[in-house]
Design a protein around this motif. Structure first.
Motif, PDB file in Angstrom:
ATOM      1  N   MET A 141       2.062   8.657  -0.424  1.00  0.00           N
ATOM      2  CA  MET A 141       1.888   7.501  -1.287  1.00  0.00           C
ATOM      3  C   MET A 141       0.620   6.776  -0.873  1.00  0.00           C
ATOM      4  N   SER A 142      -0.130   6.335  -1.869  1.00  0.00           N
ATOM      5  CA  SER A 142      -1.241   5.417  -1.641  1.00  0.00           C
ATOM      6  C   SER A 142      -0.809   4.066  -2.176  1.00  0.00           C
ATOM      7  N   PHE A 143      -1.049   3.029  -1.388  1.00  0.00           N
ATOM      8  CA  PHE A 143      -0.526   1.710  -1.714  1.00  0.00           C
ATOM      9  C   PHE A 143      -1.593   0.673  -1.405  1.00  0.00           C
ATOM     10  N   TRP A 144      -1.908  -0.172  -2.381  1.00  0.00           N
ATOM     11  CA  TRP A 144      -2.842  -1.269  -2.195  1.00  0.00           C
ATOM     12  C   TRP A 144      -2.079  -2.567  -2.431  1.00  0.00           C
ATOM     13  N   GLN A 145      -2.299  -3.551  -1.562  1.00  0.00           N
ATOM     14  CA  GLN A 145      -1.574  -4.804  -1.707  1.00  0.00           C
ATOM     15  C   GLN A 145      -2.417  -5.965  -1.206  1.00  0.00           C
ATOM     16  N   CYS A 146      -2.292  -7.095  -1.919  1.00  0.00           N
ATOM     17  CA  CYS A 146      -2.833  -8.362  -1.464  1.00  0.00           C
ATOM     18  C   CYS A 146      -1.745  -9.406  -1.702  1.00  0.00           C
ATOM     19  N   ASP A 147      -2.063 -10.659  -1.576  1.00  0.00           N
ATOM     20  CA  ASP A 147      -1.034 -11.688  -1.716  1.00  0.00           C
ATOM     21  C   ASP A 147      -0.395 -11.740  -3.098  1.00  0.00           C
ATOM     22  N   GLU A 148      -1.155 -11.462  -4.155  1.00  0.00           N
ATOM     23  CA  GLU A 148      -0.641 -11.598  -5.511  1.00  0.00           C
ATOM     24  C   GLU A 148      -0.398 -10.291  -6.235  1.00  0.00           C
ATOM     25  N   PHE A 149      -0.756  -9.156  -5.657  1.00  0.00           N
ATOM     26  CA  PHE A 149      -0.784  -7.927  -6.429  1.00  0.00           C
ATOM     27  C   PHE A 149      -0.522  -6.725  -5.538  1.00  0.00           C
ATOM     28  N   ALA A 150       0.177  -5.736  -6.079  1.00  0.00           N
ATOM     29  CA  ALA A 150       0.352  -4.458  -5.382  1.00  0.00           C
ATOM     30  C   ALA A 150       0.220  -3.331  -6.396  1.00  0.00           C
ATOM     31  N   PHE A 151      -0.313  -2.202  -5.942  1.00  0.00           N
ATOM     32  CA  PHE A 151      -0.452  -1.030  -6.790  1.00  0.00           C
ATOM     33  C   PHE A 151      -0.172   0.186  -5.931  1.00  0.00           C
ATOM     34  N   ALA A 152       0.675   1.089  -6.415  1.00  0.00           N
ATOM     35  CA  ALA A 152       1.027   2.284  -5.643  1.00  0.00           C
ATOM     36  C   ALA A 152       0.944   3.518  -6.529  1.00  0.00           C
ATOM     37  N   ILE A 153       0.486   4.612  -5.926  1.00  0.00           N
ATOM     38  CA  ILE A 153       0.492   5.919  -6.580  1.00  0.00           C
ATOM     39  C   ILE A 153       1.156   6.879  -5.603  1.00  0.00           C
ATOM     40  N   ALA A 154       2.113   7.659  -6.101  1.00  0.00           N
ATOM     41  CA  ALA A 154       2.844   8.565  -5.217  1.00  0.00           C
ATOM     42  C   ALA A 154       3.227   9.833  -5.958  1.00  0.00           C
TER      43      ALA A 154
END
Length: 81
Positions: free
Chosen positions: A1-14
């Protein structure tokens, strides 16, 4: 899984957990930090009211209060606080 996250947003691809081919909402998910459990519940209800499908009722999951829906195009969305 690739996962990007900050305080207001997250995006994941798996790779899809169900073993089926990747498609919109199967192997992808977008998440929004909405600030409060009340807002999680409100947005989840609104998404269902507008035709979305519940794929995880509002509740505690680890340190977050989250709810999951699929939109009309079957994209998976999570609201968290």
């Amino acid at each position: 899984m690739s996962f990007w996250q900050c305080d207001e947003f997250a995006f994941a691809i798996a790779k899809p957990f169900d073993g089926a081919p990747a498609s919109n909402g199967n192997g992808t998910m977008i998440g929004f930090n909405v600030g409060s459990s009340d807002e999680v519940e409100r947005l989840h209800s609104k998404a269902i009211e507008l035709g979305g499908i519940c794929v995880g009722a509002p509740g505690h999951r680890g340190p977050k209060f989250s709810a999951y829906v699929r939109d009309l195009d079957k994209n998976k969305i999570v609201f968290s606080a």
